[in-house]
Each structure stands twice: as structure tokens, then as C-alpha cells.
Design a protein around this motif. Structure first.
Motif, PDB file in Angstrom:
ATOM      1  N   TYR A  24       2.816  -6.802   6.718  1.00 22.66           N
ATOM      2  CA  TYR A  24       2.734  -7.845   5.671  1.00 22.66           C
ATOM      3  C   TYR A  24       1.808  -7.360   4.582  1.00 22.66           C
ATOM      4  O   TYR A  24       1.006  -6.438   4.812  1.00 22.66           O
ATOM      5  N   ALA A 109       3.185 -13.407   8.973  1.00 27.78           N
ATOM      6  CA  ALA A 109       3.560 -12.325   8.047  1.00 27.78           C
ATOM      7  C   ALA A 109       4.448 -12.864   6.940  1.00 27.78           C
ATOM      8  O   ALA A 109       4.288 -12.536   5.754  1.00 27.78           O
ATOM      9  N   LYS A 113       3.771 -13.043   2.909  1.00 29.01           N
ATOM     10  CA  LYS A 113       4.743 -12.458   1.957  1.00 29.01           C
ATOM     11  C   LYS A 113       5.105 -13.466   0.870  1.00 29.01           C
ATOM     12  O   LYS A 113       5.072 -13.162  -0.324  1.00 29.01           O
TER      13      LYS A 113
END
Ligand code: SF4
Ligand code: SF4
Ligand code: SF4
Lengths: 134, 334
Positions: A24, A109, A113
Motif C-alpha cells: 500500500y 491497504a 490507497k
């Protein structure tokens, strides 16, 4: 970006993302807090003043709070804060909230993002940033 | 001829207030009675702290009784009698539910409220009427809500309704929600603004773009001199140590950075969320004439819209941020 993660769920979720080697964006500085209820809106405002591009607050899913109701109480506070910032004219998306459990490395993650992308489209912040930080 | 209902017999209210205060002081039901007395300028009043029954004649009532006297209540130890308008009574309800004031220590003398004068609006009206740099030297209000002002070579009449404090034009509770005595008559209260309309201007402001909103707040807050009179005037700002005074960490810097002043205003709005009742005391106290209502009323509106919570309406209420419901709004969370 600054991410306030609760010790019991989201921080463990971030840890799981790490140990599972899920990629990430490396754009977050994590601050571990005992509970999302601990996150005083003033801490968030302080981050924006110091020039953070974005702030993420993440805690346990409703019903999962280690302290029973910390995240429910936080949710009320954050609903008001989010609307107040929007009303004030601070770009929507600078400050975001999520529920991430200790088992949700993937979700953590994914949240990072999404938040990174939306903050990137907003560009560098100017509003509420202290003059000497600009 | 004005209809009887539209009359606001302010002197009758004052007489009622004096009678009630006399009774309370004579019987020892209260140690001090807090009301209003004439100020040193025309159409200005100042808080009166009456401790002897013989002094009740000092008490007055009118559209110039603007201070929210509930501000003194958390500081008093003994038994207190206090004059409260509709909005003031709601701030007291909040002080009681927040356990800052004990209900049994206060004798509430409610007044069905006709609204209070906005001094800035009135000054502007009088300056226009006087013209040529002349100023009003004397002013008074009549029983039916008209202000009479005189100066060198001019006279002006201004209906109170046209120079009302903006809080009063959106007032949803001119009659106190809680009281032990009522001075005057409920029919003399000003008209109630329907709840659905009370935040129309706040919604309209939200309809402008984010840039315009931010520019508006920047311009307003730029004038803030950080005197914190708004905080001092607010009954709900009773914290022994306010976040603006904290040293470690220092939340609000002292370098006159606009950003710091913005944090003060945002923090203040958040701290009044679910508590502010738009009594307008903060706005009237502000020497810079900053429109302090917009942010606090957004929070008031949100409390109602998001959580169905009306501040200061119910003595049995649990404070908005001290409780939750499982089905509170969740859609803003990822
Ligand atoms: S807001 Fe309502 S109760 Fe308060 S002063 Fe104005 S009219 Fe009176
Ligand atoms: S914030 Fe202002 S309007 Fe609200 S209760 Fe306090 S003094 Fe009254
Ligand atoms: S009263 Fe006005 S100038 Fe003083 S701190 Fe409050 S907003 Fe600023």
C-alpha cells in the motif's frame, strides 16, 4: 498523511497488512491511539495546520470496540466534524474515517490507497495551514 | 389601533418580576436574585444582583435586556433566582443536564420573550435617520415595541421588529421551556419560527461553493482579536480551563496567524455542538462584530438533522455527545 489508528483493530489491521506483505502507498505516518474515541478533533485540526495533506482516523467496526462504545461516541463527533469542515470550505476528502478490524489487512491497504488517491487529486493543502508551514 | 395581543407591556413584566423577586427574597427562598437594571447608556441594561427585597425596584424589563444571565449560574454556591428569556432557559436546561447546576438551587423566572435589540442595527438606523454625523442623545422604547430616539434637531422612531437580534428572527422557543414563575403573559411572546425554517439561511449558505464559503469565513475570522469575550458571554463555556488557554499542548497559537484563529472558531463550534441554542450572547459580545452564529448554528442544525437532537429542550435529555445510537449516520465512514 497522518493516520490515527486504534490499538485494538485498525493498528492490528495495518500490522496484518504488513506481515502479509500487502502493498500500500507509503504515504501515511501512523499514530497509534488507544481508541478512535481518543481522537480529539483538535488533533485533526492540528495536523491540517501543520501542513498534513490528509488525515485518516480508523477504529473498530461498530459493535467491536474494545471499550464497548468508544467508536460509537467517536462516530457522532466525527459526523459533526466532517460536516463542519465541509461547511467551512475545507475540501472534502482531506479528513477521512474508516472502520478496519484486526483481520482486515486487505481492507486497510485498500483504505490507504483510496485516501491517498483522493488526497492526491486535491493537491497540496493551503486552507488552515499555518503561514510558516506553507 | 394595535390589537391587545400585539402589545408587549414591558412595564407589566417588570412589575411582575419585582413582585416575584420580592417574594423570593423575603421568604429566603433565594440568597440573590439576578435580573436586569438600567445601564448608563440609553437602551442598555446591565445585570443586577439583588440581595435585599427593598432593592427590587432596580429591576427592569424591555427589549434591551440582552445578556444571557444563565452564564452566572455555574459560579453560584447558594440559592439563586434568575430571569431567563426563552433561549436563556434552554441554556440552563443544558447546564442542568450537564450537571453544572442543580435544578433545586435555582428559581427560574421565565419571561415570554419579545426579542432583543441588535445594537449595531439600531445604531445604523439611527445614524441614517440623524444624518450629518449627528447622534441620538436619548432613546426609549414604548409599550408596543417602538424605539423613540432624539438628538440635536432630529427625532426618529424605529419598530423593534426591524432591529431585532438575528437570533430572535429564527427563535423557536420564545417562551421558556422550564420555569418556576412566569412574568407576563405567554401571548406577549414573539412569534415562533417553525423548526423547518429555522436553518434556511444556514442551508442557503451551504449552497454556495466551498471556495466562497472559505473566503467568507476567512474574512470574518480575520477580524477576530482573540479577546474571547464570546466565550465569556456563553453560559455553556464553563470549563475551568478552556482549550485556547492550554499550554501543553498549545492548541491555539498566539502569533495572530489566521490559521490559529480558525482553529479557535472551529473548536468553539465543535464544543458547543448539541449544546448551543443560538441565544446570540456570543455574537453580541464580540467587539469585532463577527458573525459567530453561522458555525454554531450549523452544529445545531446537524444535531437535529443527524441525531434528531434538539438542544436544551428536555431536562431528561442525555447530552448529545455523551450517548449514541447504533443506527447513527455511518455513510461518511469508509
Ligand atoms: S432568541 Fe428568542 S428567547 Fe432569545 S432573546 Fe431572541 S426572541 Fe427572546
Ligand atoms: S455559543 Fe453563543 S449562541 Fe450558543 S449558547 Fe453560547 S453564547 Fe449562546
Ligand atoms: S468575541 Fe469576537 S473578537 Fe473576541 S475572540 Fe470572540 S470572535 Fe474573536
Amino acid at each position: 498523511m497522518v493516520a490515527f489508528l486504534c490499538n485494538w483493530c485498525s493498528y492490528a489491521g495495518a500490522d496484518l497488512a504488513g506481515t502479509s506483505r500487502i502493498q500500500y502507498p507509503p504515504n501515511v505516518r501512523i499514530v497509534r491511539v488507544p481508541c478512535s474515541g481518543r481522537v480529539d478533533p483538535l488533533l485533526i485540526l492540528k495536523c491540517l495546520q501543520q501542513g498534513a495533506d490528509g488525515v485518516l482516523v480508523s477504529g473498530c467496526h461498530p459493535g467491536d470496540c474494545h471499550y464497548m462504545a468508544g467508536n460509537y461516541l467517536a462516530r457522532r463527533k466525527f459526523a459533526l466534524l466532517a460536516d463542519l469542515l465541509d461547511f467551512f470550505g475545507i475540501e472534502k476528502g482531506r479528513v477521512q474515517f474508516s472502520w478496519v478490524s484486526a483481520a482486515e489487512g486487505e481492507k486497510f491497504a485498500d483504505v490507504v490507497k483510496r485516501v491517498t488517491e483522493s488526497v492526491r487529486t486535491l493537491g497540496r493543502p493551503t486552507r488552515l495551514v499555518k503561514e510558516r508551514q506553507r | 389601533m394595535l390589537a391587545r395581543e400585539s402589545l408587549r407591556p414591558t412595564s407589566q413584566v417588570a412589575e411582575d418580576l419585582r413582585e416575584i423577586a420580592r417574594g423570593l427574597l423575603e421568604t429566603g427562598d433565594v440568597d440573590v436574585f439576578i435580573g436586569y437594571e438600567e445601564g448608563s447608556l440609553p437602551l442598555r441594561t446591565t445585570p443586577a444582583f439583588v440581595t435585599r427585597a427593598d432593592d427590587v425596584s432596580r429591576l427592569v424589563w424591555g427589549h434591551a435586556c440582552e445578556n444571557n444571565l444563565a452564564v452566572y449560574l455555574p459560579k453560584f454556591e447558594g440559592k439563586v433566582g434568575v430571569v431567563l428569556k426563552g433561549c436563556d432557559a434552554r441554556t440552563l436546561v443544558n447546564l442542568i443536564v450537564e450537571k453544572q447546576v442543580r435544578r433545586d438551587r435555582v428559581k427560574i423566572v421565565g419571561v415570554p420573550c419579545g426579542g432583543v435589540i441588535d445594537r449595531r442595527k439600531l445604531a445604523a438606523r439611527l445614524a441614517a435617520a440623524a444624518g450629518g454625523g449627528r447622534t441620538a442623545r436619548a432613546a426609549s422604547e414604548t409599550e408596543d415595541g417602538v424605539i423613540l430616539a432624539r438628538g440635536d434637531g432630529f427625532e426618529a422612531t424605529v419598530p423593534v421588529e426591524e432591529v431585532l437580534s438575528p437570533s430572535c428572527t429564527t427563535c423557536t422557543h420564545p417562551v421558556p421551556v422550564v420555569y418556576d414563575f412566569l412574568a407576563g403573559d405567554e401571548r406577549w411572546a414573539r412569534q415562533v419560527c417553525p423548526k423547518e425554517q429555522a436553518y434556511d439561511d444556514v442551508d442557503a449558505f451551504m449552497g454556495r461553493g466551498a471556495d466562497e464559503r472559505f473566503t467568507h469565513f476567512s474574512k470574518e475570522i480575520e477580524r477576530c482579536i482573540e479577546c474571547f469575550a464570546c466565550r465569556q458571554a456563553c453560559p455553556l463555556c464553563y470549563c475551568p480551563e478552556c482549550f485556547v488557554d492550554r499550554e501543553t499542548p498549545r492548541w491555539v497559537g498566539r502569533w495572530r496567524d489566521l490559521s490559529d484563529r480558525m482553529v479557535f472558531h472551529l473548536g468553539r463550534a465543535l464544543h458547543t455542538a448539541g449544546r448551543c441554542v443560538d441565544c446570540g450572547a456570543c455574537r453580541r459580545a464580540c467587539p469585532a462584530g463577527i458573525d459567530l452564529r453561522l458555525l454554531t448554528r450549523r452544529m445545531e442544525r446537524d444535531a437535529l438533522e443527524f441525531f434528531g437532537y434538539e438542544s436544551g429542550a428536555d431536562l431528561e435529555a442525555v447530552p448529545l455527545l455523551a450517548t449514541y445510537r447504533r443506527d447513527d449516520p455511518d455513510d461518511f465512514i469508509l
